[in-house]
Scaffold this active site. Structure first.
Site, PDB file in Angstrom:
ATOM      1  CG  MET A   1      40.223  32.898  32.150  1.00 20.03           C
ATOM      2  SD  MET A   1      40.735  33.556  33.735  1.00 20.03           S
ATOM      3  CE  MET A   1      40.759  35.305  33.353  1.00 20.03           C
TER       4      MET A   1
ATOM      5  N   GLY B   1      27.538  19.751  28.787  1.00 23.59           N
ATOM      6  CA  GLY B   1      26.855  19.192  27.615  1.00 23.59           C
ATOM      7  C   GLY B   1      27.076  20.005  26.350  1.00 23.59           C
TER       8      GLY B   1
ATOM      9  NE  ARG C   1      23.054  22.948  27.158  1.00 22.10           N
ATOM     10  CZ  ARG C   1      23.709  22.569  26.064  1.00 22.10           C
ATOM     11  NH1 ARG C   1      23.113  22.629  24.884  1.00 22.10           N
ATOM     12  NH2 ARG C   1      24.938  22.149  26.129  1.00 22.10           N
TER      13      ARG C   1
ATOM     14  CG  HIS D   1      39.630  38.424  35.133  1.00 22.88           C
ATOM     15  ND1 HIS D   1      39.765  38.841  33.828  1.00 22.88           N
ATOM     16  CD2 HIS D   1      40.884  38.276  35.617  1.00 22.88           C
ATOM     17  CE1 HIS D   1      41.060  38.961  33.537  1.00 22.88           C
ATOM     18  NE2 HIS D   1      41.762  38.622  34.604  1.00 22.88           N
TER      19      HIS D   1
ATOM     20  CB  ILE E   1      41.499  28.855  37.687  1.00 21.72           C
ATOM     21  CG1 ILE E   1      41.900  29.830  36.579  1.00 21.72           C
ATOM     22  CG2 ILE E   1      41.075  29.587  38.942  1.00 21.72           C
ATOM     23  CD1 ILE E   1      40.717  30.612  36.009  1.00 21.72           C
ATOM     24  CG  ASP E   2      45.246  28.628  33.582  1.00 19.25           C
ATOM     25  OD1 ASP E   2      44.087  29.042  33.692  1.00 19.25           O
ATOM     26  OD2 ASP E   2      46.166  29.266  33.038  1.00 19.25           O
TER      27      ASP E   2
HETATM   28  O1  F6P Z   1      46.839  31.859  35.095  1.00 17.64           O
HETATM   29  C1  F6P Z   1      45.500  31.942  35.378  1.00 17.64           C
HETATM   30  C2  F6P Z   1      44.808  32.877  34.436  1.00 17.64           C
HETATM   31  O2  F6P Z   1      43.515  33.070  34.962  1.00 17.64           O
HETATM   32  C3  F6P Z   1      44.757  32.423  32.991  1.00 17.64           C
HETATM   33  O3  F6P Z   1      43.754  31.480  32.752  1.00 17.64           O
HETATM   34  C4  F6P Z   1      44.543  33.734  32.273  1.00 17.64           C
HETATM   35  O4  F6P Z   1      45.001  33.672  30.955  1.00 17.64           O
HETATM   36  C5  F6P Z   1      45.369  34.673  33.075  1.00 17.64           C
HETATM   37  O5  F6P Z   1      45.428  34.136  34.379  1.00 17.64           O
HETATM   38  C6  F6P Z   1      44.840  36.091  33.132  1.00 17.64           C
HETATM   39  O6  F6P Z   1      45.711  36.848  33.887  1.00 17.64           O
HETATM   40  P1  F6P Z   1      45.471  38.353  34.314  1.00 17.64           P
HETATM   41  O7  F6P Z   1      44.425  38.374  35.373  1.00 17.64           O
HETATM   42  O8  F6P Z   1      46.793  38.811  34.842  1.00 17.64           O
HETATM   43  O9  F6P Z   1      45.039  39.078  33.092  1.00 17.64           O
END
Ligand code: F6P
Length: 326
Positions: A173, A189, A158, A256, A130-131
């Site tokens: 994240m 926004g 908001r 998450h 997702i990053d």
């Molecule tokens: O690499 C994707 C990610 O969701 C990051 O944004 C986040 O820092 C990390 O995984 C969290 O990982 P985990 O679920 O292993 O704690």
């Protein structure tokens, strides 16, 4: 003619919405080419522990809309050791797997590169995180869904922020990248965003709060990337409370939540395309590359570049985040 008869496929690292659509596309493309596919469960750990199962086109029906990964995932410590990788290679050979499709992020591709160097295993990667922090693709699998989840949350926050004249610090994240923070802040926004890519954003935020602090609360939503150098939303809140006690602040960490849910249309299309081209790449002898999409064209990028080369944030979005505040 390709020598590849059996492709092993796995998902590794943080799961991302669209991974299942990618698996589905790879399995069905391989089937069309009369290649078998073996599902490897729990990422690299599944190679080491021989968790295999053949995947037919019917096994991947009814999953295009689901989040998570039917193959499960892990951040394998065992695969970081030479013994672990040797075991993985032996199991893979015993299972008749000739090549691998790895769906994951930078950590996954680092592992894939070492594995190839040590055992000459043909591997193709699909960018599943997702990053959105991988070079060689405009977007990664799951990013669009995560942004939509974050925007939906910001919209809801908001409502209550405005009702109570409160300022919310919303942490999203992105362990080393501010893509989700920037996109979600602009689309939601938000009044300000703190990104790991920018070191001057905290002083800028403080100046902004000083200007706006007379009377009415002007800043409802400040989006903070978890990887921002300040240490996250709670740390930013402490700094704001020290400098500007007149603001009533709250912190919401989306965490998450952003990793789950049904993939958006955009993520499903991207995942499917990359899964399909990953099989093509293996059959055409293109190894040790990540399949990505740049300006709607499929691109192949060596693993080390995908994981290490800088992918700058969209400067127009950065400008919007600075310009479109009140
Ligand atoms: O690499 C994707 C990610 O969701 C990051 O944004 C986040 O820092 C990390 O995984 C969290 O990982 P985990 O679920 O292993 O704690």
């Amino acid at each position: 003619m390709s020598e590849i008869k059996n492709i092993g496929i796995f998902t590794s690292g943080g799961d991302a919405p669209g991974m299942n659509a990618c698996i589905r596309a790879a399995v069905r493309t391989a089937h069309q080419c009369k290649i078998e596919v073996t599902g490897i469960y729990e990422g690299y750990d599944g190679l080491i522990n021989a968790k295999f199962n053949k995947l037919s086109p019917i096994d991947v029906s009814g999953i295009i809309h689901t989040g998570g990964t039917i193959l499960k995932s892990s951040r394998s410590e065992a695969f970081m050791t030479p013994e672990g990788r040797k075991k993985a290679y032996e199991n893979m050979k015993a299972q008749g797997i000739d090549a691998l499709i790895a769906i994951g992020g930078d950590g996954t591709f680092k592992g894939a590169e070492v594995f190839n160097q040590e055992f000459d295993v043909p591997i193709v990667g699909c960018p599943g995180t997702i990053d959105n922090n991988l070079f060689g693709t405009d977007y990664t699998i799951g990013f669009d869904t995560a942004c939509n989840t974050a925007v939906e949350a910001i919209d809801k926050i908001r409502d209550t922020a405005t009702s109570h004249n409160r300022m919310f610090l919303v942490e999203v994240m992105g362990k080393d990248a501010g893509y989700i923070a920037l996109h979600a802040c602009v689309a939601g926004g938000g009044e300000a965003v703190l990104l790991p890519e920018q070191l001057d954003d905290l002083p800028r935020l403080m100046r902004f709060l000083k200007e706006k602090s007379r009377g009415k609360i002007f800043a409802n939503i400040i989006v903070v990337a978890e990887g921002d150098e300040t240490g996250g939303a709670t740390e930013v809140e402490k700094l704001i409370n020290m400098g500007y006690p007149e603001y009533e602040t709250k912190v919401t960490v989306l965490g998450h939540l952003q990793r789950g849910g049904s993939p958006t249309c955009k993520d499903r299309l991207l995942s499917g395309k990359l899964g399909m081209f990953a099989v093509d790449a293996l059959l055409q002898g293109k190894f040790n590359v990540m399949v990505g999409e740049v300006h709607q064209k499929v691109k192949f990028t060596p693993f080390h570049e995908a994981g290490n080369k800088e992918k700058p944030l969209d400067p127009d979005l950065v400008r919007m985040s600075e310009t479109l505040v009140i």
